[in-house]
Design a protein around this motif. Structure first.
Motif, PDB file in Angstrom:
ATOM      1  N   GLU A 246       1.318   7.185   1.006  1.00 28.48           N
ATOM      2  CA  GLU A 246       0.231   6.298   1.442  1.00 28.48           C
ATOM      3  C   GLU A 246       0.736   5.257   2.446  1.00 28.48           C
ATOM      4  O   GLU A 246       0.039   4.931   3.410  1.00 28.48           O
ATOM      5  N   SER A 247       1.932   4.741   2.226  1.00 30.93           N
ATOM      6  CA  SER A 247       2.493   3.780   3.176  1.00 30.93           C
ATOM      7  C   SER A 247       2.731   4.433   4.541  1.00 30.93           C
ATOM      8  O   SER A 247       2.454   3.831   5.586  1.00 30.93           O
ATOM      9  N   ALA A 248       3.248   5.674   4.539  1.00 34.16           N
ATOM     10  CA  ALA A 248       3.459   6.369   5.803  1.00 34.16           C
ATOM     11  C   ALA A 248       2.141   6.674   6.502  1.00 34.16           C
ATOM     12  O   ALA A 248       2.054   6.611   7.739  1.00 34.16           O
ATOM     13  N   LEU A 249       1.107   6.962   5.740  1.00 32.73           N
ATOM     14  CA  LEU A 249      -0.204   7.221   6.345  1.00 32.73           C
ATOM     15  C   LEU A 249      -0.754   5.956   7.005  1.00 32.73           C
ATOM     16  O   LEU A 249      -1.260   6.004   8.136  1.00 32.73           O
ATOM     17  N   LEU A 250      -0.670   4.822   6.322  1.00 36.59           N
ATOM     18  CA  LEU A 250      -1.174   3.579   6.904  1.00 36.59           C
ATOM     19  C   LEU A 250      -0.359   3.184   8.136  1.00 36.59           C
ATOM     20  O   LEU A 250      -0.915   2.672   9.114  1.00 36.59           O
ATOM     21  N   ALA A 251       0.957   3.409   8.107  1.00 34.86           N
ATOM     22  CA  ALA A 251       1.767   3.115   9.291  1.00 34.86           C
ATOM     23  C   ALA A 251       1.415   4.036  10.445  1.00 34.86           C
ATOM     24  O   ALA A 251       1.492   3.628  11.618  1.00 34.86           O
ATOM     25  N   GLY A 252       1.005   5.258  10.149  1.00 34.76           N
ATOM     26  CA  GLY A 252       0.613   6.180  11.205  1.00 34.76           C
ATOM     27  C   GLY A 252      -0.721   5.865  11.829  1.00 34.76           C
ATOM     28  O   GLY A 252      -1.029   6.366  12.916  1.00 34.76           O
ATOM     29  N   ILE A 253      -1.545   5.057  11.180  1.00 37.10           N
ATOM     30  CA  ILE A 253      -2.839   4.675  11.748  1.00 37.10           C
ATOM     31  C   ILE A 253      -2.680   3.653  12.867  1.00 37.10           C
ATOM     32  O   ILE A 253      -3.491   3.592  13.793  1.00 37.10           O
ATOM     33  N   LEU A 254      -1.634   2.823  12.814  1.00 38.16           N
ATOM     34  CA  LEU A 254      -1.496   1.684  13.722  1.00 38.16           C
ATOM     35  C   LEU A 254      -1.531   2.041  15.212  1.00 38.16           C
ATOM     36  O   LEU A 254      -2.164   1.316  15.987  1.00 38.16           O
ATOM     37  N   PRO A 255      -0.876   3.106  15.692  1.00 38.94           N
ATOM     38  CA  PRO A 255      -0.915   3.364  17.141  1.00 38.94           C
ATOM     39  C   PRO A 255      -2.318   3.558  17.690  1.00 38.94           C
ATOM     40  O   PRO A 255      -2.601   3.108  18.807  1.00 38.94           O
ATOM     41  N   SER A 256      -3.201   4.185  16.936  1.00 41.33           N
ATOM     42  CA  SER A 256      -4.577   4.395  17.396  1.00 41.33           C
ATOM     43  C   SER A 256      -5.469   4.558  16.166  1.00 41.33           C
ATOM     44  O   SER A 256      -5.626   5.673  15.637  1.00 41.33           O
TER      45      SER A 256
END
Length: 302
Positions: A246-256
């Motif tokens: 879940e943390s990796a998913l939320l970090a992956g949202i940040l660029p766009s």
């Protein structure tokens, strides 16, 4: 009969015969009648020899040759303008300062004070977040966050070499400055002002304060700002309860946030999560087996 011993020799006196009168002692000139043996100067000029120690003067330099025809030096121009380079430097500095202050928002001072006020106690607040969430954000957005001064020349060079797949080259500090103070327009002037404000922000705030402010103010999609709001919206849990996937998913949202939204684009969101986990392995935060387990786990959204 022995002779008496005298303590000192008797003085020698010169006497003249009686009735002869007193005669003066003869002068040196009467004793040495020749001019060359006397102390008087030489009365004969043409017999005077030159001094051996007199310095010899160098010969006079030859007269300069006239320049050839067509190469004469032009006369000085009385109307020649002064050197304009210092004036150009001063003008460019004043113009840059005017553009810098003109690009700032009208309430810049209030935003700056609010940012510093909200970052107080960041060291204690960020300990409430899981370590893998912080590692996922740093590995995804700014791997050299704790080593640069707000602007990372290495990241900029990497983005230029790998363009368009190398990312924007902006640090976490630059993204925070753009989100709080500036707009998202793609202009060179905006990047220049962003770099100056990032350098100033790094001098006023610590790394943990900048990172906590970044997590608290970035946009995560669907009108959610901050990691706490995003965690509650997507997973209905506090950020301290997030697992690695879940943390990796939320970090992956940040660029766009609109492109990698897990609710509207689950495939792109999953690919972005795998990319973040791969970057965590490259940065040394995870081993490959743990990353493969995390990417294979299903995600449950609220």
């Amino acid at each position: 009969m022995p002779l008496p011993v005298l303590s000192r020799p008797p003085p020698i006196t010169t006497t003249t015969p009686r009735g002869a009168g007193h005669r003066p002692f003869p002068s040196p000139r009467s004793i040495f009648p020749f001019p060359s043996l006397s102390s008087a100067p030489n009365p004969i000029p043409f017999l005077r020899l030159p001094s051996i120690c007199a310095p010899s003067l160098p010969p006079p330099p030859p007269p300069p040759l006239p320049p050839p025809v067509g190469f004469e030096k032009p006369p000085p121009n009385p109307f020649r303008p002064p050197n304009s380079l210092p004036l150009l430097i001063v003008f460019a500095g004043l113009l840059s300062a005017w553009a810098f202050f003109h690009a700032l928002p009208a309430d810049f001072r209030e935003r700056w004070c609010r940012l510093q006020e909200s970052s107080k106690g960041a060291e204690a607040k960020i300990l409430e977040l899981p370590l893998h969430l912080i590692q996922a954000v740093i590995a995804s957005e700014d791997r050299r966050f704790f080593y640069h001064i707000g602007v990372d020349p290495y990241g900029i060079g990497r983005a230029v070499v790998r363009y368009p797949k190398g990312g924007g080259g902006s640090t976490i500090t630059q993204q925070l400055v753009k989100n709080v103070f500036l707009t998202s327009e793609q202009k060179i002037s905006r990047k220049f002002f962003e770099g100056i404000l990032s350098l100033l922000l790094e001098r006023k705030m610590s790394k943990w304060e900048i990172l906590y402010s970044y997590l608290s103010k970035m946009y995560w999609g669907h009108g959610n700002y901050g990691i706490e709001s995003a965690s509650l919206f997507y997973f209905r849990k506090h950020p301290s309860l997030l697992n690695l996937g879940e943390s990796a998913l939320l970090a992956g949202i940040l660029p766009s946030p609109e492109t990698f939204n897990p609710l509207t684009s689950p495939t792109r969101s999953k690919n972005s999560q795998a990319k973040v986990l791969r970057r965590m392995v490259t940065a040394g935060f995870l081993d490959l087996e743990t990353a493969l387990v995390a990417v294979s786990q299903p995600l449950y959204f609220a």
